[in-house]
Design a protein around this motif. Sequence first.
Motif, short mmCIF file in Angstrom:
data_model
loop_
_atom_site.label_atom_id
_atom_site.label_comp_id
_atom_site.label_asym_id
_atom_site.label_seq_id
_atom_site.Cartn_x
_atom_site.Cartn_y
_atom_site.Cartn_z
N ILE A 35 -4.42 3.12 4.21
CA ILE A 35 -4.28 1.69 4.51
C ILE A 35 -2.87 1.40 5.03
CG2 ILE A 35 -4.20 -0.62 3.50
CD1 ILE A 35 -6.40 0.29 1.56
N GLY A 36 -1.86 1.93 4.34
CA GLY A 36 -0.49 1.73 4.78
C GLY A 36 -0.25 2.30 6.16
N LEU A 37 -0.83 3.47 6.42
CA LEU A 37 -0.68 4.11 7.72
C LEU A 37 -1.22 3.21 8.83
CD1 LEU A 37 0.20 6.93 8.91
CD2 LEU A 37 -2.23 7.53 8.88
N GLY A 38 -2.41 2.68 8.63
CA GLY A 38 -3.04 1.83 9.65
C GLY A 38 -2.29 0.53 9.87
N PHE A 60 -4.78 8.68 -1.56
CA PHE A 60 -5.28 8.79 -0.18
C PHE A 60 -5.67 7.44 0.38
CE2 PHE A 60 -9.12 9.06 2.46
CZ PHE A 60 -8.56 9.66 3.58
N ILE A 61 -6.34 6.62 -0.41
CA ILE A 61 -6.79 5.30 0.06
C ILE A 61 -5.60 4.41 0.42
CG2 ILE A 61 -7.94 3.16 -0.64
CD1 ILE A 61 -9.80 4.94 -2.39
N PHE A 62 -4.64 4.30 -0.49
CA PHE A 62 -3.47 3.45 -0.23
C PHE A 62 -2.64 4.00 0.93
CE2 PHE A 62 -4.23 1.88 -4.61
CZ PHE A 62 -4.27 0.52 -4.32
N ASP A 63 -2.53 5.31 1.00
CA ASP A 63 -1.76 5.92 2.09
C ASP A 63 -2.42 5.65 3.44
OD1 ASP A 63 0.55 7.70 2.76
OD2 ASP A 63 -1.04 8.93 3.61
N THR A 105 -7.20 -2.36 15.45
CA THR A 105 -6.30 -1.21 15.55
C THR A 105 -6.07 -0.57 14.19
OG1 THR A 105 -5.16 -2.24 17.43
CG2 THR A 105 -4.02 -0.44 16.31
N ALA A 106 -5.80 -1.39 13.17
CA ALA A 106 -5.58 -0.86 11.83
C ALA A 106 -6.81 -0.13 11.31
CB ALA A 106 -5.19 -2.00 10.88
N VAL A 107 -7.98 -0.72 11.52
CA VAL A 107 -9.23 -0.10 11.08
C VAL A 107 -9.45 1.23 11.80
CG1 VAL A 107 -11.74 -0.32 11.11
CG2 VAL A 107 -10.34 -2.25 10.38
N ALA A 108 -9.08 1.30 13.08
CA ALA A 108 -9.24 2.53 13.85
C ALA A 108 -8.38 3.65 13.27
CB ALA A 108 -8.86 2.29 15.32
N ALA A 159 0.83 -1.21 0.00
CA ALA A 159 0.00 0.00 0.00
C ALA A 159 0.86 1.26 0.00
CB ALA A 159 -0.93 -0.01 1.21
N PHE A 160 1.86 1.28 0.86
CA PHE A 160 2.72 2.47 0.93
C PHE A 160 3.58 2.62 -0.32
CE2 PHE A 160 3.24 3.94 5.62
CZ PHE A 160 2.26 4.89 5.40
#
Length: 199
Positions: free
Chosen positions: A95-98, A90-93, A177-180, A14-15
């Motif tokens: 997802i990668g962030l989470g 934005f979407i991939f960023d 946690t990732a979803v949050a 994702a990132f």
Amino acid sequence: MSFYFIIEMLGTLAFAISGIRLASAKRFDWFGAYVVGFTTAIGGGTLRDLMLSQTPFWMLDSVYLIVTAIALGIVIVFGRYLIRLNNTFFIFDAIGLGLFAVVGIEKTLAAGFPFWVAVIMGTMTGAAGGVLRDILINEEPLIFRKEIYALACVFGGVVFWICREAGMSGAALQVVTAVAVIAARVVSVRFGLKLPTLK
């Protein structure tokens, strides 16, 4: 294959896609785009590992190089479709962030550090790669703008702690946690939630 490994690979992909996508918008060549994608994917984790006195993770396994190459292939083949989707980056960023925030928290706790350090390292793992990406493409780092970015990782750390104290563990804890983190990022952008600027 552990769920933790799957999360790490998905976060890397994702990132890397987010970095390569922005590099393509700046008209980088394939190699330049690959470098930006790879830096985005491993930047935060490298800083985390160095601060935890560990060998940077990507030096122990070539899979991260391969995943970044796959990301480059995806952008090359489906570039036109990705460009049409204005929210792709934005979407991939997000997802990668989470996903990387979870990786950072888990790895820091496994190294025996207290939870408050894990939250900082989770935030660094999620956000620092994006800072390096923005520097490489000559953009003001997203983390320094008014948007909720690194703070979303901190929020994820709080959710991780609450859920763990409530007895949640394993894949369920990692997913929640990732979803949050992803939700915090999406909601903040959707409703224009921002921190006040320093004047």
